[in-house]
Scaffold this motif. Structure first.
Motif, PDB file in Angstrom:
ATOM      1  N   VAL A 116       0.851  -1.192   0.000  1.00  0.00           N
ATOM      2  CA  VAL A 116       0.000   0.000   0.000  1.00  0.00           C
ATOM      3  C   VAL A 116       0.888   1.244   0.000  1.00  0.00           C
ATOM      4  O   VAL A 116       1.911   1.294   0.684  1.00  0.00           O
ATOM      5  N   LYS A 117       0.496   2.262  -0.772  1.00  0.00           N
ATOM      6  CA  LYS A 117       1.332   3.449  -0.933  1.00  0.00           C
ATOM      7  C   LYS A 117       1.281   4.393   0.266  1.00  0.00           C
ATOM      8  O   LYS A 117       2.304   4.899   0.731  1.00  0.00           O
ATOM      9  N   ARG A 118       0.045   4.660   0.736  1.00  0.00           N
ATOM     10  CA  ARG A 118      -0.111   5.670   1.784  1.00  0.00           C
ATOM     11  C   ARG A 118      -1.070   5.165   2.861  1.00  0.00           C
ATOM     12  O   ARG A 118      -2.037   4.454   2.566  1.00  0.00           O
ATOM     13  N   PHE A 119      -0.780   5.550   4.101  1.00  0.00           N
ATOM     14  CA  PHE A 119      -1.600   5.119   5.232  1.00  0.00           C
ATOM     15  C   PHE A 119      -1.831   6.327   6.135  1.00  0.00           C
ATOM     16  O   PHE A 119      -0.881   6.951   6.602  1.00  0.00           O
ATOM     17  N   VAL A 120      -3.096   6.645   6.364  1.00  0.00           N
ATOM     18  CA  VAL A 120      -3.462   7.765   7.228  1.00  0.00           C
ATOM     19  C   VAL A 120      -4.097   7.211   8.499  1.00  0.00           C
ATOM     20  O   VAL A 120      -5.024   6.401   8.435  1.00  0.00           O
ATOM     21  N   TYR A 121      -3.599   7.653   9.631  1.00  0.00           N
ATOM     22  CA  TYR A 121      -4.110   7.198  10.923  1.00  0.00           C
ATOM     23  C   TYR A 121      -4.715   8.376  11.660  1.00  0.00           C
ATOM     24  O   TYR A 121      -4.037   9.381  11.916  1.00  0.00           O
ATOM     25  N   ILE A 122      -5.997   8.275  11.990  1.00  0.00           N
ATOM     26  CA  ILE A 122      -6.655   9.326  12.760  1.00  0.00           C
ATOM     27  C   ILE A 122      -6.455   9.026  14.236  1.00  0.00           C
ATOM     28  O   ILE A 122      -7.101   8.143  14.805  1.00  0.00           O
ATOM     29  N   SER A 123      -5.537   9.755  14.831  1.00  0.00           N
ATOM     30  CA  SER A 123      -5.148   9.533  16.217  1.00  0.00           C
ATOM     31  C   SER A 123      -5.886  10.536  17.109  1.00  0.00           C
ATOM     32  O   SER A 123      -7.065  10.804  16.887  1.00  0.00           O
ATOM     33  N   ALA A 124      -5.219  11.100  18.089  1.00  0.00           N
ATOM     34  CA  ALA A 124      -5.881  12.036  19.013  1.00  0.00           C
ATOM     35  C   ALA A 124      -4.866  13.004  19.594  1.00  0.00           C
ATOM     36  O   ALA A 124      -3.703  12.643  19.817  1.00  0.00           O
ATOM     37  N   ALA A 125      -5.326  14.233  19.831  1.00  0.00           N
ATOM     38  CA  ALA A 125      -4.480  15.233  20.471  1.00  0.00           C
ATOM     39  C   ALA A 125      -4.255  14.861  21.927  1.00  0.00           C
ATOM     40  O   ALA A 125      -5.057  14.157  22.548  1.00  0.00           O
ATOM     41  N   ASP A 126      -3.162  15.339  22.464  1.00  0.00           N
ATOM     42  CA  ASP A 126      -2.822  15.099  23.862  1.00  0.00           C
ATOM     43  C   ASP A 126      -3.566  16.112  24.734  1.00  0.00           C
ATOM     44  O   ASP A 126      -3.384  17.317  24.602  1.00  0.00           O
ATOM     45  N   PHE A 127      -4.408  15.624  25.633  1.00  0.00           N
ATOM     46  CA  PHE A 127      -5.174  16.513  26.497  1.00  0.00           C
ATOM     47  C   PHE A 127      -4.573  16.610  27.900  1.00  0.00           C
ATOM     48  O   PHE A 127      -5.288  16.795  28.881  1.00  0.00           O
ATOM     49  N   GLY A 128      -3.259  16.481  27.993  1.00  0.00           N
ATOM     50  CA  GLY A 128      -2.585  16.698  29.264  1.00  0.00           C
ATOM     51  C   GLY A 128      -2.939  15.668  30.315  1.00  0.00           C
ATOM     52  O   GLY A 128      -2.566  14.493  30.218  1.00  0.00           O
ATOM     53  N   LEU A 129      -3.680  16.080  31.320  1.00  0.00           N
ATOM     54  CA  LEU A 129      -4.024  15.195  32.434  1.00  0.00           C
ATOM     55  C   LEU A 129      -4.834  13.986  31.980  1.00  0.00           C
ATOM     56  O   LEU A 129      -4.790  12.933  32.620  1.00  0.00           O
ATOM     57  N   ALA A 130      -5.553  14.117  30.873  1.00  0.00           N
ATOM     58  CA  ALA A 130      -6.398  13.020  30.396  1.00  0.00           C
ATOM     59  C   ALA A 130      -5.580  11.786  30.037  1.00  0.00           C
ATOM     60  O   ALA A 130      -6.052  10.654  30.168  1.00  0.00           O
ATOM     61  N   LYS A 131      -4.335  12.002  29.622  1.00  0.00           N
ATOM     62  CA  LYS A 131      -3.535  10.846  29.210  1.00  0.00           C
ATOM     63  C   LYS A 131      -3.157   9.958  30.398  1.00  0.00           C
ATOM     64  O   LYS A 131      -2.829   8.789  30.217  1.00  0.00           O
ATOM     65  N   TYR A 132      -3.207  10.517  31.612  1.00  0.00           N
ATOM     66  CA  TYR A 132      -2.931   9.703  32.794  1.00  0.00           C
ATOM     67  C   TYR A 132      -4.177   8.928  33.213  1.00  0.00           C
ATOM     68  O   TYR A 132      -4.095   7.815  33.732  1.00  0.00           O
ATOM     69  N   LEU A 133      -5.346   9.521  32.981  1.00  0.00           N
ATOM     70  CA  LEU A 133      -6.599   8.843  33.311  1.00  0.00           C
ATOM     71  C   LEU A 133      -6.958   7.785  32.276  1.00  0.00           C
ATOM     72  O   LEU A 133      -7.602   6.792  32.586  1.00  0.00           O
ATOM     73  N   LEU A 134      -6.519   8.011  31.032  1.00  0.00           N
ATOM     74  CA  LEU A 134      -6.798   7.085  29.931  1.00  0.00           C
ATOM     75  C   LEU A 134      -5.483   6.566  29.359  1.00  0.00           C
ATOM     76  O   LEU A 134      -5.228   6.659  28.157  1.00  0.00           O
ATOM     77  N   SER A 135      -4.649   6.026  30.226  1.00  0.00           N
ATOM     78  CA  SER A 135      -3.305   5.627  29.813  1.00  0.00           C
ATOM     79  C   SER A 135      -3.322   4.593  28.690  1.00  0.00           C
ATOM     80  O   SER A 135      -2.528   4.681  27.745  1.00  0.00           O
ATOM     81  N   GLY A 136      -4.205   3.612  28.764  1.00  0.00           N
ATOM     82  CA  GLY A 136      -4.265   2.600  27.712  1.00  0.00           C
ATOM     83  C   GLY A 136      -4.628   3.184  26.364  1.00  0.00           C
ATOM     84  O   GLY A 136      -4.112   2.767  25.324  1.00  0.00           O
TER      85      GLY A 136
END
Length: 288
Positions: free
Chosen positions: A159-179
């Motif tokens: 496959v030539k190109r792959f686009v992944y829709i990820s997520a912005a880092d919301f600071g404290l949220a990344k500790y609550l939603l670590s997985g």
């Protein structure tokens, strides 16, 4: 597609011949051209028809194409004339809209590599909208492992190109939603490794638009659109420690879909990470 090719050929004898001739009376040498057929016209052979195959059709595979973001990606791609297929756990979209009948729907789990490889046949680009919430182990599996499997399978399929829709880092949220965030970042790392020149990561914040829940339509744009306009002007606040990410502006689902499809099909779209401000900027540009 047919191309007409004509060949122009001059007889060998019609080409002027040039030679040096000795002039004994003068002791010198002069240039002489000797040809009796210099005015003979060109002969044109019968035109030859060469069959040239048409350019390959762009075929896009949308992972999670029946979800909120994925369905908008499918519609955007169809509007741009692409051949679109989708792979998701539930298969065909439940949306009763005309565009849904033009998508080839595959039902399968990204944790099963065999089903994924079949869906990748003939695909030139992939957009993954796969993600979810739950326990930390589940979030890592669905946001990380499932997307990593897809990235590896797509790479092996050429496959030539792959686009992944990820997520912005919301600071404290990344500790609550670590997985959730650990899974996202693991998938991003795999993508940038496997698709160094054709991997694009979109990191939107809150995505707003009209969500369909059963027979109900929830117009999230009523809140999201004003918030986007306000927070676009508060970009410096986004740099504040700890609370800065909370000022990340929301973005419309139409903007995310537009940029995702462009990134998947435009060969000059730069690889790498596109944050929410980049998504807003690219969505305002005219598509090529």
């Amino acid at each position: 597609m047919r191309t007409i090719v004509s060949r122009l050929i001059r007889h060998k004898s019609s080409v002027p011949q040039t030679r040096f001739v000795s002039a004994s009376s003068t002791g010198g040498r002069y240039l002489s051209t000797d040809s009796n057929k210099i005015d003979e016209p060109f002969n044109v052979e019968e035109a030859e028809t060469v069959h040239v195959p048409p350019p390959p059709t762009e075929k896009l595979l949308v992972l999670g194409g029946n979800g909120f973001v994925g369905s908008h990606v499918c519609k955007e791609a169809l509007d741009r004339g692409l051949s679109v297929s989708s792979l998701s756990r539930s298969g065909r979209s439940s949306l009763q809209e005309p565009w849904a009948t033009r998508v080839t729907w595959h039902q399968g789990n990204l944790l099963s590599s065999d089903l994924l490889k079949d869906a990748l046949d003939g695909v030139t680009s992939v957009i993954s909208c796969v993600g979810g919430f739950g326990s930390n182990s589940y979030m890592y599996k669905i946001n990380g492992t499932a997307n990593i499997n897809a990235i590896r399978a797509a790479s092996e399929k050429g496959v030539k190109r792959f686009v992944y829709i990820s997520a912005a880092d919301f600071g404290l949220a990344k500790y609550l939603l670590s997985g959730y965030y650990e899974g996202k970042r693991a998938a991003e790392t795999e993508l940038l490794t496997r698709f160094a020149y054709g991997g694009i990561i979109l990191r939107p914040g809150f995505i707003y638009g009209t969500r369909s829940v059963g027979n109900m339509k929830i117009p999230l744009g009523v809140f999201g659109s004003p918030m986007e306009m306000v927070l676009q002007q508060a970009k410096p606040l986004n740099q504040l420690p700890l609370v800065g990410p909370l000022f990340t502006p929301p973005v419309s689902v139409e903007s995310v879909a537009k940029v995702a499809v462009r990134a998947a099909t435009d060969p000059v779209f730069p690889p790498g990470i596109v944050d929410v401000h980049g998504i807003q900027r690219y969505s305002q540009q005219k598509s090529r």
